[in-house]
Design a protein around this motif. Structure first.
Motif, PDB file in Angstrom:
ATOM      1  N   MET A 178       0.841  -1.196   0.000  1.00  0.00           N
ATOM      2  CA  MET A 178       0.000   0.000   0.000  1.00  0.00           C
ATOM      3  C   MET A 178       0.873   1.242   0.000  1.00  0.00           C
ATOM      4  N   THR A 179       0.560   2.172  -0.875  1.00  0.00           N
ATOM      5  CA  THR A 179       1.273   3.438  -0.963  1.00  0.00           C
ATOM      6  C   THR A 179       0.875   4.321   0.207  1.00  0.00           C
ATOM      7  N   VAL A 180       1.868   4.848   0.897  1.00  0.00           N
ATOM      8  CA  VAL A 180       1.608   5.683   2.071  1.00  0.00           C
ATOM      9  C   VAL A 180       1.988   7.132   1.766  1.00  0.00           C
ATOM     10  N   PHE A 181       1.026   8.014   1.934  1.00  0.00           N
ATOM     11  CA  PHE A 181       1.251   9.446   1.779  1.00  0.00           C
ATOM     12  C   PHE A 181       1.526  10.048   3.146  1.00  0.00           C
ATOM     13  N   ARG A 182       2.437  10.988   3.205  1.00  0.00           N
ATOM     14  CA  ARG A 182       2.730  11.688   4.461  1.00  0.00           C
ATOM     15  C   ARG A 182       1.793  12.869   4.678  1.00  0.00           C
ATOM     16  N   ASP A 183       1.344  13.487   3.580  1.00  0.00           N
ATOM     17  CA  ASP A 183       0.487  14.673   3.675  1.00  0.00           C
ATOM     18  C   ASP A 183      -0.883  14.341   3.090  1.00  0.00           C
ATOM     19  N   PHE A 184      -1.886  14.274   3.945  1.00  0.00           N
ATOM     20  CA  PHE A 184      -3.240  13.930   3.514  1.00  0.00           C
ATOM     21  C   PHE A 184      -3.737  14.895   2.436  1.00  0.00           C
ATOM     22  N   ASN A 185      -3.464  16.174   2.580  1.00  0.00           N
ATOM     23  CA  ASN A 185      -3.960  17.150   1.610  1.00  0.00           C
ATOM     24  C   ASN A 185      -3.266  17.010   0.257  1.00  0.00           C
ATOM     25  N   PHE A 186      -2.007  16.630   0.260  1.00  0.00           N
ATOM     26  CA  PHE A 186      -1.326  16.345  -1.006  1.00  0.00           C
ATOM     27  C   PHE A 186      -1.979  15.133  -1.666  1.00  0.00           C
ATOM     28  N   LYS A 187      -2.292  14.127  -0.871  1.00  0.00           N
ATOM     29  CA  LYS A 187      -2.978  12.948  -1.407  1.00  0.00           C
ATOM     30  C   LYS A 187      -4.308  13.351  -2.040  1.00  0.00           C
ATOM     31  N   LEU A 188      -5.009  14.277  -1.416  1.00  0.00           N
ATOM     32  CA  LEU A 188      -6.277  14.734  -1.989  1.00  0.00           C
ATOM     33  C   LEU A 188      -6.079  15.358  -3.372  1.00  0.00           C
ATOM     34  N   LEU A 189      -4.986  16.070  -3.582  1.00  0.00           N
ATOM     35  CA  LEU A 189      -4.710  16.632  -4.910  1.00  0.00           C
ATOM     36  C   LEU A 189      -4.526  15.521  -5.940  1.00  0.00           C
ATOM     37  N   VAL A 190      -3.840  14.464  -5.530  1.00  0.00           N
ATOM     38  CA  VAL A 190      -3.627  13.322  -6.420  1.00  0.00           C
ATOM     39  C   VAL A 190      -4.958  12.631  -6.699  1.00  0.00           C
ATOM     40  N   ILE A 191      -5.773  12.480  -5.676  1.00  0.00           N
ATOM     41  CA  ILE A 191      -7.097  11.859  -5.850  1.00  0.00           C
ATOM     42  C   ILE A 191      -7.951  12.700  -6.787  1.00  0.00           C
ATOM     43  N   GLU A 192      -7.915  14.009  -6.619  1.00  0.00           N
ATOM     44  CA  GLU A 192      -8.678  14.889  -7.515  1.00  0.00           C
ATOM     45  C   GLU A 192      -8.315  14.599  -8.970  1.00  0.00           C
ATOM     46  N   LYS A 193      -7.028  14.534  -9.234  1.00  0.00           N
ATOM     47  CA  LYS A 193      -6.555  14.309 -10.606  1.00  0.00           C
ATOM     48  C   LYS A 193      -7.002  12.943 -11.129  1.00  0.00           C
ATOM     49  N   LEU A 194      -6.779  11.905 -10.351  1.00  0.00           N
ATOM     50  CA  LEU A 194      -7.041  10.546 -10.833  1.00  0.00           C
ATOM     51  C   LEU A 194      -8.516  10.155 -10.791  1.00  0.00           C
ATOM     52  N   MET A 195      -9.228  10.565  -9.750  1.00  0.00           N
ATOM     53  CA  MET A 195     -10.612  10.124  -9.570  1.00  0.00           C
ATOM     54  C   MET A 195     -11.606  11.034 -10.277  1.00  0.00           C
ATOM     55  N   TYR A 196     -11.443  12.334 -10.119  1.00  0.00           N
ATOM     56  CA  TYR A 196     -12.465  13.261 -10.612  1.00  0.00           C
ATOM     57  C   TYR A 196     -12.130  13.869 -11.977  1.00  0.00           C
ATOM     58  N   TRP A 197     -10.860  13.954 -12.335  1.00  0.00           N
ATOM     59  CA  TRP A 197     -10.498  14.493 -13.648  1.00  0.00           C
ATOM     60  C   TRP A 197     -10.296  13.362 -14.659  1.00  0.00           C
ATOM     61  N   ASP A 198      -9.360  12.455 -14.334  1.00  0.00           N
ATOM     62  CA  ASP A 198      -9.019  11.387 -15.285  1.00  0.00           C
ATOM     63  C   ASP A 198      -9.992  10.215 -15.237  1.00  0.00           C
ATOM     64  N   GLU A 199     -10.679  10.066 -14.111  1.00  0.00           N
ATOM     65  CA  GLU A 199     -11.621   8.960 -13.874  1.00  0.00           C
ATOM     66  C   GLU A 199     -10.958   7.591 -14.028  1.00  0.00           C
ATOM     67  N   THR A 200      -9.694   7.513 -13.606  1.00  0.00           N
ATOM     68  CA  THR A 200      -8.971   6.240 -13.652  1.00  0.00           C
ATOM     69  C   THR A 200      -8.900   5.565 -12.286  1.00  0.00           C
ATOM     70  N   LEU A 201      -9.152   6.325 -11.236  1.00  0.00           N
ATOM     71  CA  LEU A 201      -9.192   5.779  -9.880  1.00  0.00           C
ATOM     72  C   LEU A 201     -10.658   5.607  -9.515  1.00  0.00           C
ATOM     73  N   THR A 202     -11.092   4.368  -9.495  1.00  0.00           N
ATOM     74  CA  THR A 202     -12.510   4.088  -9.284  1.00  0.00           C
ATOM     75  C   THR A 202     -12.690   3.111  -8.136  1.00  0.00           C
ATOM     76  N   PRO A 203     -13.884   3.087  -7.549  1.00  0.00           N
ATOM     77  CA  PRO A 203     -15.070   3.869  -7.912  1.00  0.00           C
ATOM     78  C   PRO A 203     -14.945   5.314  -7.434  1.00  0.00           C
ATOM     79  N   VAL A 204     -15.679   6.193  -8.100  1.00  0.00           N
ATOM     80  CA  VAL A 204     -15.696   7.600  -7.716  1.00  0.00           C
ATOM     81  C   VAL A 204     -16.447   7.718  -6.394  1.00  0.00           C
ATOM     82  N   PHE A 205     -15.837   8.403  -5.431  1.00  0.00           N
ATOM     83  CA  PHE A 205     -16.445   8.569  -4.112  1.00  0.00           C
ATOM     84  C   PHE A 205     -17.435   9.723  -4.121  1.00  0.00           C
TER      85      PHE A 205
END
Length: 144
Positions: free
Chosen positions: A1-28
């Protein structure tokens, strides 16, 4: 499991992958998640429980436990900081953007994004994390 140190940085990555690219699914969807728990009016729930300026536990838990495969992380070439991100609304549905709730606190997680080339939102990032632009520049990551 990939561990992020900064939760808010992780949220930026999630935004890109889940809500923009739609490659991280399912969408929450926080509304759907809360409906499944019997809460129909999310805004009323937030107000009644005085949660306006916090990340709801249900969203924090979901996103903290969300594993992002290295293969997906390797596809992230650009990150953007914008107060209107969908992921922020899923975490804090009545957030007004007037505080530091989603400020990035460190850039240690850059190592998880081997192909990152551009960070958009440089004024915001420099305000959140003085010296951040120099860190990005040293890694060859452009900013705008």
């Amino acid at each position: 499991m990939t561990v992020f140190r900064d939760f808010n940085f992780k949220l930026l990555v999630i935004e890109k992958l889940m809500y923009w690219d739609e490659t991280l699914t399912p969408v929450f969807s926080l509304k759907k998640h809360m409906r499944e728990r019997g809460i129909e009016d999310l805004d009323a729930y937030v107000e009644e429980n005085e949660l306006e300026y916090t990340i709801l536990d249900e969203a924090r838990t979901y996103f903290e436990e969300l594993d992002i495969p290295a293969e997906l992380l390797a596809t992230v070439e650009e990150l953007t900081f914008d107060g209107g991100h969908q992921v922020f609304m899923e975490c804090a549905p009545v957030w007004d953007g007037e505080d530091d709730l989603f400020d990035v606190r460190c850039l240690d997680d850059l190592d998880l994004l081997p192909t990152l080339k551009l960070f958009t939102g440089k004024r915001e990032l420099e305000h959140m994390l003085p010296g951040a632009l120099e860190i990005l520049a040293a890694r060859g990551i452009a900013t705008r």
